[in-house]
Scaffold this motif. Sequence first.
Motif, PDB file in Angstrom:
ATOM      1  N   UNK A 117      56.046 160.237  -3.863  1.00 34.53           N
ATOM      2  CA  UNK A 117      57.244 159.866  -3.130  1.00 34.53           C
ATOM      3  C   UNK A 117      57.254 158.414  -2.699  1.00 34.53           C
ATOM      4  N   UNK A 118      57.456 158.211  -1.389  1.00 30.49           N
ATOM      5  CA  UNK A 118      57.645 156.854  -0.868  1.00 30.49           C
ATOM      6  C   UNK A 118      56.377 156.011  -0.939  1.00 30.49           C
ATOM      7  N   UNK A 119      55.250 156.633  -1.215  1.00 33.36           N
ATOM      8  CA  UNK A 119      54.024 155.876  -1.315  1.00 33.36           C
ATOM      9  C   UNK A 119      54.136 154.791  -2.380  1.00 33.36           C
ATOM     10  N   UNK A 120      54.973 155.060  -3.417  1.00 31.41           N
ATOM     11  CA  UNK A 120      55.123 154.088  -4.497  1.00 31.41           C
ATOM     12  C   UNK A 120      55.707 152.772  -3.996  1.00 31.41           C
ATOM     13  N   UNK A 121      56.375 152.799  -2.872  1.00 37.04           N
ATOM     14  CA  UNK A 121      56.945 151.564  -2.342  1.00 37.04           C
ATOM     15  C   UNK A 121      55.847 150.640  -1.820  1.00 37.04           C
ATOM     16  N   UNK A 122      54.807 151.213  -1.196  1.00 40.20           N
ATOM     17  CA  UNK A 122      53.769 150.353  -0.591  1.00 40.20           C
ATOM     18  C   UNK A 122      52.638 150.056  -1.561  1.00 40.20           C
ATOM     19  N   UNK A 123      52.634 150.753  -2.676  1.00 46.76           N
ATOM     20  CA  UNK A 123      51.546 150.608  -3.627  1.00 46.76           C
ATOM     21  C   UNK A 123      51.381 149.181  -4.161  1.00 46.76           C
ATOM     22  N   UNK A 124      52.450 148.560  -4.704  1.00 43.64           N
ATOM     23  CA  UNK A 124      52.266 147.222  -5.301  1.00 43.64           C
ATOM     24  C   UNK A 124      51.735 146.168  -4.325  1.00 43.64           C
ATOM     25  N   UNK A 125      52.310 145.987  -3.133  1.00 42.24           N
ATOM     26  CA  UNK A 125      51.760 144.949  -2.258  1.00 42.24           C
ATOM     27  C   UNK A 125      50.334 145.259  -1.818  1.00 42.24           C
ATOM     28  N   UNK A 126      50.053 146.539  -1.677  1.00 42.03           N
ATOM     29  CA  UNK A 126      48.712 146.931  -1.267  1.00 42.03           C
ATOM     30  C   UNK A 126      47.692 146.521  -2.319  1.00 42.03           C
ATOM     31  N   UNK A 127      47.988 146.799  -3.572  1.00 46.38           N
ATOM     32  CA  UNK A 127      47.068 146.460  -4.656  1.00 46.38           C
ATOM     33  C   UNK A 127      46.911 144.947  -4.752  1.00 46.38           C
ATOM     34  N   UNK A 128      48.055 144.220  -4.717  1.00 42.46           N
ATOM     35  CA  UNK A 128      47.969 142.765  -4.822  1.00 42.46           C
ATOM     36  C   UNK A 128      47.134 142.200  -3.683  1.00 42.46           C
TER      37      UNK A 128
END
Lengths: 296, 420
Positions: A65-76
């Motif tokens: 779900x919404x976790x995909x929204x925070x995934x990219x900045x978190x990884x970067x």
Amino acid sequence: MTESYESQHGDVSNLELTRYTPESRIRHPISLLKEMWHDLKASRELAWRLFIRDISAQYRQTALGYFWAIFPPLVSSMVFILLRSSTMIDARQIGVGIPYPAYVMMGATFYYLFVDALNAPLKVITESKMILTKINLPREALILSAMGDALFSFTIKCILLVGIMIYYGVSVYWTVIFLPIPLIGLLLMGTMVGVLLIPLGLLYKDVQSALMIATSGLIFLTPVAYLPSTQGTLGHIMRINPITPLLMGAKDLVIRGIPEDLPTFFLVFGLTLGFLFIGWIIYRLALPIIIERIGA
Amino acid sequence: MNEPLVKVEHLGKKFCRRLKRSLWYGVRDIGSELIGSRKSRSKLRKDEFWALKDVNFEIYKGELVGLIGANGAGKTTLLKLLSGLIKPDEGEIAIRGKIQALIALGAGFNPILTGRENIYINGAVLGFSKREMDKLLQEIMDFSEMAEFIDMPVQSYSSGMHVRLGFAVAVNLKPDILIVDEVLAVGDASFRRKARNKMMELLHSGISVLFVSHNMALVSSLTSRCIYLDKGQVKAVGPSDEITSIYLSDSIKKAKANQKETHGQLMHSAYMTMPDLFILHDLRLSNQQGVQTEEFSTFDDIKITFVMEFVKELENVLLAINIRDQVDDVVISSSKLRLDSKPNKGLVTVECNMEKNRFREGNYNIGFYVLDFDGGGLYKTHAAVTFTIIADMSIIKHNDPTKGFVVMDSSWKVFDDAHT
């Protein structure tokens, strides 16, 4: 014809007249602008519906779900933190004054607002291809809902960012109240590029693939995790990178105060608005031609 | 004099045969659109053809007009131009009022959202606010008889439910012009009747309907005027009875031409074969005089003769045929269980005789199916052979052979009151 029939069925001349001709609309700029304004107003309701649809559909068909929204900045952010710990990034250069993880996360969150806004228009339009080729709708609605999607995803990222800031005990400057201005700038700039890419991106799938590569590389050419360097090729690129003034402006407003280079900031903002308007016109004029080519 | 709601003049639209070139033309067209080039688009570029050329017609208020034509005649292109989805290359369209096009029903539905959510989205597409839609929702649910499914995702709907909901949404959004594309051909009988009545009601209230269909019986019974498109051009406009019969006789001619080409390709028409078990060698049609033909008159006998070969011995074999009309509706079906007495091995000749056929005028396909109860299908085709019925007006009494599904003999008697 009797009078009662007239009043019941009415004369057709009071109905709005629509004409379709081969002529380019750009030959009639005044009426083109009127149509654009009219469609923009007419598309608010639809944009809201599409936005709600996108949000709930996204939520329904994914496990995370919404976790995909925070995934990219978190990884970067983690990449940058790792790079720094292995001294790939010079620690001295980062005289940022706040704990590095919070600083990186802030930069990444703002940067991904731009990236999301950049990707959203083409994504929304590609997903709406079915409707687009079958129903004549105010097409501005798709762009508005794309902006909504980007903002929504940004909001989720912000919740995480605020959490991190509180955890590291970062105190923010009072100028944070002006933060919406550079954020709107980033949103509009992303949307502007995204809208300009729609005509080509709908015809050729290559554009979407290229976009993925471009945005993942661009993060290193943008002062996301460090201050813009003043020398070298990278420094030069960062100086001419139009995202830099908006992104640095946003970061400054949170932790430093009023950004120094305000003229550049407003120049970029103004140019963004101008190009967004041009992109909008191109989008309007190009879409019927594109629908004809892809909607067989 | 009344002005038309829809006025189409010298309309032309060209398409490109090759996708890559088409995309490139698209890029160039966008370019010339942006610089506002005045260059005429009337010239064909390489690989282009006219999907529509010099199309002219008008639709007036409260009129129900039929649009007919074979597949590829340009009907869908015309609908897309009318709804403003694509731009004309030539000519002009002038439309008064709100147009609502049902190009492939339910196409605007998002499968993972519920019926209710989709109704609101469809409404928003046409510029309705949430409050207005709240009012219309009940009407839409009542009309579509979908109240209990309205909160289910649309992907779980049957195709009939799709159609019902799509039609209900379209008619309740009160357009000035409604374009209906093959709607009344799907859905169950009671809904079709309801949809038909609703269309009539709308016409009465002054809206115009453009009705697109392959079902000539429906077109001629519903519409007063008809536009016949052929290869992108208007071949005929006029009273529906006349135009549909022109269309039918054209399609019969075309089918005959095709038949000659496909003769002797029995095995190719099948979508399922098991050549190591079963082979269909020949299939012939003949009339009561024993003359081989594919053209029959009303009330002729139709005899189908099959020559088939069972390569291995099979015990429980079922032979079945069905006969489909132009719109692929099954008109009749017939089957035979077991081939009596003989062992089902080697060459077998089977005859199926249909006495005094009651088909209405038109083309029909005979589907042929051979099944083995122990092993499943052996041979299946939806169109083993095509035949044509030509109405013989001298023997059909009180019956219009172009309308309805079958023809029959009927007699009328008139009594004066004194008689009873």
